[in-house]
Design a protein around this motif. Structure first.
Motif, PDB file in Angstrom:
ATOM      1  N   ILE A  13       0.984  -1.064   0.032  1.00  0.00           N
ATOM      2  CA  ILE A  13      -0.015  -0.095  -0.064  1.00  0.00           C
ATOM      3  C   ILE A  13       0.876   1.132   0.173  1.00  0.00           C
ATOM      4  N   ARG A  14       0.625   2.146  -0.891  1.00  0.00           N
ATOM      5  CA  ARG A  14       1.303   3.460  -1.096  1.00  0.00           C
ATOM      6  C   ARG A  14       0.650   4.535  -1.005  1.00  0.00           C
ATOM      7  N   LYS A  15      -0.540   4.461  -0.447  1.00  0.00           N
ATOM      8  CA  LYS A  15      -1.547   5.674  -0.302  1.00  0.00           C
ATOM      9  C   LYS A  15      -2.259   5.648   0.940  1.00  0.00           C
ATOM     10  N   PHE A  70      11.158   6.867  -6.084  1.00  0.00           N
ATOM     11  CA  PHE A  70       9.888   5.951  -5.814  1.00  0.00           C
ATOM     12  C   PHE A  70       9.322   6.029  -4.487  1.00  0.00           C
ATOM     13  N   ASN A  71       9.928   6.300  -3.337  1.00  0.00           N
ATOM     14  CA  ASN A  71       9.472   5.936  -1.980  1.00  0.00           C
ATOM     15  C   ASN A  71       8.981   7.461  -1.629  1.00  0.00           C
ATOM     16  N   ARG A  72       8.532   8.516  -2.704  1.00  0.00           N
ATOM     17  CA  ARG A  72       8.031   9.541  -2.094  1.00  0.00           C
ATOM     18  C   ARG A  72       6.827   9.435  -1.431  1.00  0.00           C
ATOM     19  N   THR A 126       0.232  -2.160   4.622  1.00  0.00           N
ATOM     20  CA  THR A 126       1.834  -2.351   4.878  1.00  0.00           C
ATOM     21  C   THR A 126       2.450  -2.142   3.425  1.00  0.00           C
ATOM     22  N   CYS A 127       3.735  -1.668   3.544  1.00  0.00           N
ATOM     23  CA  CYS A 127       4.636  -1.497   2.273  1.00  0.00           C
ATOM     24  C   CYS A 127       5.972  -1.811   2.813  1.00  0.00           C
ATOM     25  N   MET A 128       6.578  -2.990   2.607  1.00  0.00           N
ATOM     26  CA  MET A 128       8.103  -3.309   2.829  1.00  0.00           C
ATOM     27  C   MET A 128       8.849  -2.421   1.962  1.00  0.00           C
ATOM     28  N   MET A 129       9.730  -1.766   2.796  1.00  0.00           N
ATOM     29  CA  MET A 129      10.643  -0.902   2.125  1.00  0.00           C
ATOM     30  C   MET A 129      12.141  -1.378   2.375  1.00  0.00           C
ATOM     31  N   GLY A 130      12.825  -1.539   1.021  1.00  0.00           N
ATOM     32  CA  GLY A 130      14.406  -1.799   1.372  1.00  0.00           C
ATOM     33  C   GLY A 130      15.178  -0.833   0.924  1.00  0.00           C
ATOM     34  N   TRP A 131      14.457   0.329   0.338  1.00  0.00           N
ATOM     35  CA  TRP A 131      15.325   1.623  -0.129  1.00  0.00           C
ATOM     36  C   TRP A 131      15.123   2.621   0.914  1.00  0.00           C
ATOM     37  N   PHE A 132      16.343   3.166   1.411  1.00  0.00           N
ATOM     38  CA  PHE A 132      16.347   4.179   2.634  1.00  0.00           C
ATOM     39  C   PHE A 132      17.660   4.488   2.788  1.00  0.00           C
ATOM     40  N   ALA A 150      17.769  -3.462   8.350  1.00  0.00           N
ATOM     41  CA  ALA A 150      17.471  -4.481   7.462  1.00  0.00           C
ATOM     42  C   ALA A 150      16.207  -4.063   6.593  1.00  0.00           C
ATOM     43  N   LEU A 151      15.142  -3.790   7.015  1.00  0.00           N
ATOM     44  CA  LEU A 151      14.066  -3.333   6.331  1.00  0.00           C
ATOM     45  C   LEU A 151      13.222  -2.370   7.124  1.00  0.00           C
ATOM     46  N   ILE A 152      12.279  -1.602   6.342  1.00  0.00           N
ATOM     47  CA  ILE A 152      11.447  -0.616   6.929  1.00  0.00           C
ATOM     48  C   ILE A 152      10.053  -0.836   6.578  1.00  0.00           C
ATOM     49  N   PRO A 163      -8.152  -6.075  -3.244  1.00  0.00           N
ATOM     50  CA  PRO A 163      -6.658  -6.215  -3.560  1.00  0.00           C
ATOM     51  C   PRO A 163      -6.582  -6.052  -5.332  1.00  0.00           C
ATOM     52  N   ARG A 164      -5.372  -5.703  -5.556  1.00  0.00           N
ATOM     53  CA  ARG A 164      -5.085  -5.435  -7.228  1.00  0.00           C
ATOM     54  C   ARG A 164      -4.867  -7.232  -7.492  1.00  0.00           C
ATOM     55  N   GLU A 165      -4.886  -7.268  -8.672  1.00  0.00           N
ATOM     56  CA  GLU A 165      -4.324  -8.475  -9.317  1.00  0.00           C
ATOM     57  C   GLU A 165      -2.878  -8.839  -9.025  1.00  0.00           C
ATOM     58  N   LYS A 166      -2.604  -9.965  -8.508  1.00  0.00           N
ATOM     59  CA  LYS A 166      -1.176 -10.238  -8.162  1.00  0.00           C
ATOM     60  C   LYS A 166      -0.450 -10.523  -9.637  1.00  0.00           C
ATOM     61  N   ILE A 167       0.567  -9.632  -9.677  1.00  0.00           N
ATOM     62  CA  ILE A 167       1.622 -10.011 -10.945  1.00  0.00           C
ATOM     63  C   ILE A 167       2.627 -10.847 -10.273  1.00  0.00           C
ATOM     64  N   ARG A 168       2.718 -12.154 -10.797  1.00  0.00           N
ATOM     65  CA  ARG A 168       3.487 -13.330 -10.113  1.00  0.00           C
ATOM     66  C   ARG A 168       3.774 -14.297 -11.405  1.00  0.00           C
ATOM     67  N   LYS A 169       5.004 -14.611 -11.388  1.00  0.00           N
ATOM     68  CA  LYS A 169       5.491 -15.702 -12.302  1.00  0.00           C
ATOM     69  C   LYS A 169       4.476 -16.751 -12.515  1.00  0.00           C
TER      70      LYS A 169
HETATM   71  C1  LIG Z   1      12.752  -6.819   0.791  1.00  0.00           C
HETATM   72  C2  LIG Z   1      11.841  -5.857  -0.217  1.00  0.00           C
HETATM   73  C3  LIG Z   1      11.841  -4.534  -0.335  1.00  0.00           C
HETATM   74  C4  LIG Z   1      10.998  -3.602  -0.902  1.00  0.00           C
HETATM   75  N1  LIG Z   1      11.387  -2.367  -0.905  1.00  0.00           N
HETATM   76  C5  LIG Z   1      10.375  -1.425  -1.658  1.00  0.00           C
HETATM   77  C6  LIG Z   1      10.688  -0.208  -1.577  1.00  0.00           C
HETATM   78  O1  LIG Z   1      11.787   0.292  -1.300  1.00  0.00           O
HETATM   79  N2  LIG Z   1       9.664   0.616  -1.941  1.00  0.00           N
HETATM   80  C7  LIG Z   1       8.604   0.164  -2.522  1.00  0.00           C
HETATM   81  O2  LIG Z   1       7.537   1.087  -3.024  1.00  0.00           O
HETATM   82  N3  LIG Z   1       8.244  -0.952  -2.486  1.00  0.00           N
HETATM   83  C8  LIG Z   1       9.256  -2.042  -1.816  1.00  0.00           C
HETATM   84  N4  LIG Z   1       8.856  -3.302  -1.860  1.00  0.00           N
HETATM   85  C9  LIG Z   1       7.659  -3.899  -2.197  1.00  0.00           C
HETATM   86  C10 LIG Z   1       7.514  -4.675  -3.489  1.00  0.00           C
HETATM   87  O3  LIG Z   1       7.831  -3.630  -4.593  1.00  0.00           O
HETATM   88  C11 LIG Z   1       6.182  -5.341  -3.682  1.00  0.00           C
HETATM   89  O4  LIG Z   1       6.306  -6.237  -2.488  1.00  0.00           O
HETATM   90  C12 LIG Z   1       6.167  -6.397  -4.902  1.00  0.00           C
HETATM   91  O5  LIG Z   1       6.429  -5.372  -6.038  1.00  0.00           O
HETATM   92  C13 LIG Z   1       5.026  -7.420  -5.091  1.00  0.00           C
HETATM   93  O6  LIG Z   1       3.956  -6.337  -4.915  1.00  0.00           O
HETATM   94  P1  LIG Z   1       2.835  -6.449  -3.763  1.00  0.00           P
HETATM   95  O7  LIG Z   1       3.448  -6.368  -2.301  1.00  0.00           O
HETATM   96  O8  LIG Z   1       1.762  -5.390  -3.893  1.00  0.00           O
HETATM   97  O9  LIG Z   1       2.262  -8.057  -3.864  1.00  0.00           O
HETATM   98  C14 LIG Z   1       9.895  -4.030  -1.298  1.00  0.00           C
HETATM   99  C15 LIG Z   1       9.598  -5.414  -1.094  1.00  0.00           C
HETATM  100  C16 LIG Z   1      10.543  -6.514  -0.340  1.00  0.00           C
HETATM  101  C17 LIG Z   1       9.990  -7.580   0.052  1.00  0.00           C
END
Ligand SMILES: Cc1cc2nc3c(=O)[nH]c(=O)nc-3n(C[C@H](O)[C@H](O)[C@H](O)COP(=O)(O)O)c2cc1C
Length: 180
Positions: A13-15, A70-72, A126-132, A150-152, A163-169
């Motif tokens: 979630i980004r909003k 992209f994390n704005r 939630t949104c996991m964020m690896g970039w910071f 490690a992660l935020i 939920p959105r359609e999941k884009i997965r392999k």
């Molecule tokens: C380790 C990790 C780091 C991520 N870092 C970012 C991030 O910095 N910014 C962001 O917008 N999304 C980040 N994501 C989210 C992924 O882009 C997202 O999980 C993936 O595109 C799949 O989409 P979904 O979570 O909506 O199913 C991260 C996810 C993981 C697991």
């Protein structure tokens, strides 16, 4: 909730709505993370919850820059869970060295997913964020320089549009039985 439905409902979630997250809900997510498995049960994590208005803004700002914007969205996140990697116990460290696999980061990934799944149960996104900017966030949260973030996880209420359609392999491209 049926487990697969819970997994489908969890999405990044980004909003977020401008609404505080109750500490009881955060505590439920932390409890889910606390129960996560880890290599040699070393539990190599520490969660710093940031829910102070001024601090969340500062932490949010430290997750993007002019060149990597992209994390704005993090400018308007009600709360963050900042996961600091902790010392592994000796057997996890030794196993990780021998196998050349950083088990503690795997452990943190599992705990983070527990956290995010419980958040869905609590009606939160939630949104996991690896970039910071690690250095800046360490400064903001008084994390010693030698530690690693490690992660935020961004978290908060959001408009529930389903939920959105999941884009997965495709499953055929990621599995095989009995051989590579
Ligand atoms: C380790 C990790 C780091 C991520 N870092 C970012 C991030 O910095 N910014 C962001 O917008 N999304 C980040 N994501 C989210 C992924 O882009 C997202 O999980 C993936 O595109 C799949 O989409 P979904 O979570 O909506 O199913 C991260 C996810 C993981 C697991």
């Amino acid at each position: 909730m049926n487990f697969l439905n819970l997994l489908k409902k969890r999405e990044s979630i980004r909003k977020y709505l401008d609404k505080k997250v109750e500490r009881e809900k955060i505590e439920a997510c932390l409890e889910a993370a606390r129960l996560a498995p880890s290599a040699c049960n070393s539990q190599p994590w520490r969660f710093i919850i940031v829910d102070d208005d001024d601090l969340t803004k500062k932490v949010g700002k430290a997750t993007y820059s002019k060149f990597i914007p992209f994390n704005r969205f993090a400018d308007a996140v009600p709360a963050f869970a900042v996961i600091v990697a902790q010392n592994r116990n000796l057997s996890s460290k030794f196993g990780g060295m021998v196998k050349d696999i950083p088990y503690h980061f795997i452990d943190i990934g599992i705990a983070a997913e527990h956290f995010c799944l419980q958040a869905v149960e609590e009606g939160l996104g939630t949104c996991m964020m690896g970039w910071f900017n690690e250095k800046e966030i360490k400064k903001l949260l008084e994390i010693p320089q030698k530690e690693r973030i490690a992660l935020i996880i961004a978290m908060g209420y959001h408009e529930n549009q389903g939920p959105r359609e999941k884009i997965r392999k495709d499953i055929n491209s990621i599995r095989s039985y009995n051989k590579y």
